[in-house]
Design a protein around this motif. Sequence first.
Motif, mmCIF file in Angstrom:
data_model
loop_
_atom_site.group_PDB
_atom_site.id
_atom_site.type_symbol
_atom_site.label_atom_id
_atom_site.label_comp_id
_atom_site.label_asym_id
_atom_site.label_seq_id
_atom_site.Cartn_x
_atom_site.Cartn_y
_atom_site.Cartn_z
ATOM 1 N N VAL A 24 0.848 -1.200 0.000
ATOM 2 C CA VAL A 24 0.000 0.000 0.000
ATOM 3 C C VAL A 24 0.885 1.253 0.000
ATOM 4 O O VAL A 24 0.648 2.199 -0.764
ATOM 5 N N SER A 27 2.564 1.680 -3.337
ATOM 6 C CA SER A 27 1.569 2.053 -4.345
ATOM 7 C C SER A 27 1.261 3.550 -4.247
ATOM 8 O O SER A 27 1.239 4.262 -5.260
ATOM 9 N N VAL A 101 -4.931 -1.083 -6.450
ATOM 10 C CA VAL A 101 -5.455 -2.208 -5.659
ATOM 11 C C VAL A 101 -4.956 -3.526 -6.268
ATOM 12 O O VAL A 101 -4.575 -4.456 -5.551
ATOM 13 N N SER A 102 -4.942 -3.583 -7.582
ATOM 14 C CA SER A 102 -4.482 -4.807 -8.256
ATOM 15 C C SER A 102 -3.027 -5.099 -7.902
ATOM 16 O O SER A 102 -2.651 -6.252 -7.654
ATOM 17 N N VAL A 105 -2.873 -6.420 -4.292
ATOM 18 C CA VAL A 105 -3.415 -7.782 -4.166
ATOM 19 C C VAL A 105 -2.515 -8.789 -4.881
ATOM 20 O O VAL A 105 -2.334 -9.920 -4.419
ATOM 21 N N GLN A 141 0.981 0.500 -12.172
ATOM 22 C CA GLN A 141 -0.049 0.558 -11.133
ATOM 23 C C GLN A 141 -0.445 1.998 -10.797
ATOM 24 O O GLN A 141 -1.426 2.228 -10.105
#
Lengths: 508, 750
Positions: A24, A27, A101-102, A105, A141
């Motif tokens: 997170v 990202s 989010v991808s 995950v 991302q």
Amino acid sequence: MKLRLKSLFRLHINPIIFVGLLAVCLSLVSFYYRYSNQETLLYVDAKEHLIISRRLFSSLTPGITQLGGVWLPLPHILNAFTIWSDTMYYSGFSGSLVSGVSYVVTALIIYKLVLLVTESKFGAIISGGIVLSNPNFLYLQSTPMTEPLSIVLKVSAVYLITKWSYTKDSSYLILGGFITALATLSRYDNWLLVPVFILSIYWYKYKISGISTKAEGNSILFATPAMMGMALWILYSFLIFNNPFNFAFTGQGSASWYATTLSSPSHGNLLTTLLTFYYVVIENIGLLPCIIGGIGLFLFLYERRKDFRTVFPLFLLIPVLFNILTLYTGQSVVLASQIPPFDLYNSRYGIHALPIVAFIAGYVVSRKNKFLKAVVLSALVIGISDLYVYKPIVLREVEKPNRNVLEAGQWFRENPTAGYVLMSDLSGASYLNFDAKIPQDKLIYEGSGEYWVESLKDPSLHASRIITSRTLANEDFLYEKFRTNDAFHQKFRPVFKNEEVTVYDLVE
Amino acid sequence: MTKHISIIVPVWNEEGNIIPLAERIHSAMKDAELNYTLIFVDDRSKDKTVEVIQELASKYPIQLLRKKPDQKRGKALSLLAGFAYAKTDIVVMIDADLQYPPEAIAKMVTKIDQGADVVIANRRERRTGLLRKWGGEFFRFVFGEFLHGFNFDVQSGLKVFRKEIIERISIKPSSQWMFDLEFLIAAKHGGYKFDHVSITFEPRHSGRAKISFVKASMEMALGALRLKTRQPKPIPFHPNQEKMKGKGFHFEGTEYINHTDLPYHETAFHRLTLKQILIVSGIFGIIAGGLMVNWHATLILLVAGLSILYFSDLLFNLFLIYRSFAKAPEMKVSEEEITAEKDNEWPTYTIFCPLYKEWQVLPQFVTAMSRMEYPKDKLQVMLLLEEDDKETIKNARAMNLPKNFEIVVVPHSYPKTKPKASNYGLTKARGEYIVIYDAEDVPDPLQLKKAVIAFRKAGPQVICIQAKLNFYNPHHNLLTKLFTAEYSLWFDLVLTGLQSIHAPIPLGGTSNHFRTDDLKMLKGWDSFNVTEDCDLGMRLVKRGFRTAIMESTTHEEANSDLANWFNQRSRWIKGYIQSYFVHMRRPGEFIKHWKEPHALTFQLVVGGKIFSLFINPFMWVLTIVYFALRPIVGEAIESLYPAPVFYMALFSLVLGNFLYVYYYMIGCAKREHDDIIKYVFIVPIYWLFMSAAAWKALYGMITKPHYWAKTKHGLHLGHKKAEKQATSVLGKDLVDGKIATSFNLRLNRI
């Protein structure tokens, strides 16, 4: 490293939570950095994805029929949850959120996959780290591009099927089927997963039970939802375009389109195809991680040769094979800077090899041999660090935007119109409407139904402004239709023109 | 022994008639050798009536009842007071004015002895005024015979009847002239037999008549009409009848024995209440009115309503399936828990097996019961056979049944249903626990022990443990395959999902276990409901209890004959309709706490299930027409779907139908019927038959609501493929048509 891991456990932090939190943070930081540098919307496709999503709500003919054409609908549907907001739309947040989010995950699923197969938390953390630290994935991302979504769904499907093979719990098979369906609705690369999964499930179940009806039942249980995505897409194409395979044979992305617009050196040439893909993979993931992945793959196959379950994690390779296949058959074009014409195009496809490399590297470092561990880890650190020396390849490919379109966008923002704007979606500069901030419900395009049909007969009926474009690759439909039409030129006069874009306004 | 009767005489200012009346009655009774008590009920006479009666009391067996100042006056109330006072089995009512000859009483009592319950003195030869005579005839014909079907003199002041009638029926006469008709109607509804004798109607002996003929006639006419329109009520059996026949009642003259005192409003005896009829008619009326005023807007609203319903049902089912997987709520009892219990610690258990014309499967049932791992001295197995099923009774008696088996013959009566037989069995059950199995059932041998432990683990709120049901002949034919898929979905996913949210669970017809006391507290089953299991599952939730699903399977025979399946299914749907309307009479009872929205889940599980069966065919036709004739009707159909409705409907159509089909597959997978999964693709055809069965059920609901379409069992016997599979599931002992005595329990445990 071992010491650090131990101290991590002493802090009672679950490694998966650690990986998740790290993901997170990375990202968010990556997105902030790229957004600050205005790099999140450099890909034309990124803008196109946002436009399609926006049209689900805002269009002269809003709704589900705005989906379709070449692109699969899932990314656009997911973007749609936030795209109604102007801020989310114009900043690209809507799409970046899905990608982000991808990304998170994907790292978590790879972690779980390696843990499932190796039972090594260390190996799982390393594989998650490889995914997280990849600069190309970090860039993607941060954008509304669809690769991260495609990758997470593919990796999830592989994980669930592998989990089923380990637990025999059919709920994983069921969930795997649905995730596979979503994967097939995100990118065509994943369509190959479906037959491969079905056959392998049948084969595996038959091998362990010896009962063909059990194998058949499990295959159908998986196949029914897994094929649903493709079936729905084909049905949708039939209902909307009267051609169930519209996406494959018409418009951008088809072999004929590539054949006429871009010359692909890989088309029909296996060696060039393999070399091209080799280079883009190396540049996406790094040479050393790829070498570890390659050698580790043989190690994995050898060591687990008697375990039927070995086959399932290896399906992470399928999208790589799919890309090689489509490249060879001319269904897609990838250009590597090391091979004539020494240019970059679709270089991001190389990122699809990241999950398998991460998985295999995780497998290799899960071994007890400390020396091997040290060597592999060092190689990984060096290899990944090397990727940070230059800009990510996926960014290099698009860092020179189309100046003509930018210029036209700038003019549009300075000279807005309150009326409708007529512009073809198949124009090479169609994303101009995003840069120009033209409200989608003021735009007349192929998906505007009667407005479009009527406007082709008499553009002045609805539109007060018309945009045409011509590029080397594309002369748009409107340009062709109106450039020699005297009646048109009596009603409309050009108000902006550069090498590519011409804008006409209705004469008062 | 000389018969004793009570003669009730209401009096008001009749001083001149008392002595001759008493003398004539005494003389007549003496001649007929009848003991009697003459009960005068004085309505606060102002003349010397009371004094005359008191004087006579020393001479004749007379009792005098005097109304108190706070008691209402009127002949009807005087009669009721007299009846209540009477101590004899036969009572006579006679006017004091001697217009009715007391000599006729003896003949009327003889008629009672001959089997009549009410004997009326018909005034055939009347020496009375022409106007009154014709008026009387007119009233008798119009308001007695025409309206109420009485071919005798309903207003006759001389009647002899059994006292139990007045004890059973509740009469609240609207006027003093309405007692006779109201009494006769109630007696008729109570199933009593009428007879009559002719008498000569004399002029008054003394005094003046107390009625205004015109006023009385008007009152009687209006009263007769009012009684005609009044909804009759069931009349419970007299305690004496109950002792002989069991619990029951009469309704409009027909006898029903349901062996339960479940209140009528909680039974499916009546289809719909007046309020429900009005609501249903109102809904149809509003739709019809809307179509006339603005058909397009009305259709849009209808489509929107249906789309919301489908969408809600889809989400609800998705939620249930998820819960079923995520929570795995079924109660599990391990072998260790069972073996920890000593044999002498197990409680007594009663097994009911209602059988009707299915003696062929009896050996299989006896074998299945005999192999139950439960102390035989604590196991009472009751074969509930119907009195008119001579063949099964004969065959059962001819079998060498184990000692703990009892043949219980349920006396022939209406309704003729399985729950009625079960209620009868309940009166004879000795077990602390009770379970029902169908004749073709083969339960898990450990099921009873599991149920006992499950009850202990579940706590007091759980008063029913439902075992899972599945089939032992899924491969008999295509129908059995689809039926198996359906059962696997229902019992392994839907019911467990419902359990996980403590929702009302429509019980399966068999293998539901109860504590006997709890079941009696719930007043057993509704004998009029043809899915008494569904009803009971709802009722227990209304009382604040729960059902739990237990991980133990009873294998049944899947219906392999389409016509047989169709009848069975239409009965089930009819029962669901019955249950829906029964529980919608008081839907508020579902609401105990806002956190448990049972009223809502009831709507979806029972109401939605039925409703969708009726609506589905229309929606399928609409969809097919849309795609087939899109250029012609596409725009018109699209106009019925505004955007939000369209997306809901589209979601339900595409994903909903897909998911509903897929749920069957998941059910099969969970039950490890992997070989059936591929057949699930044709489940939509199965749904079509279900919808057809629903329409038949609706017809049955209107014409024969309590009719129990008996499902034939034993069709697998003699079918090689089915027998082979049943053998593989159950073991040979259970399929070979003989009663086995020793079992390989390890193999047969399910």
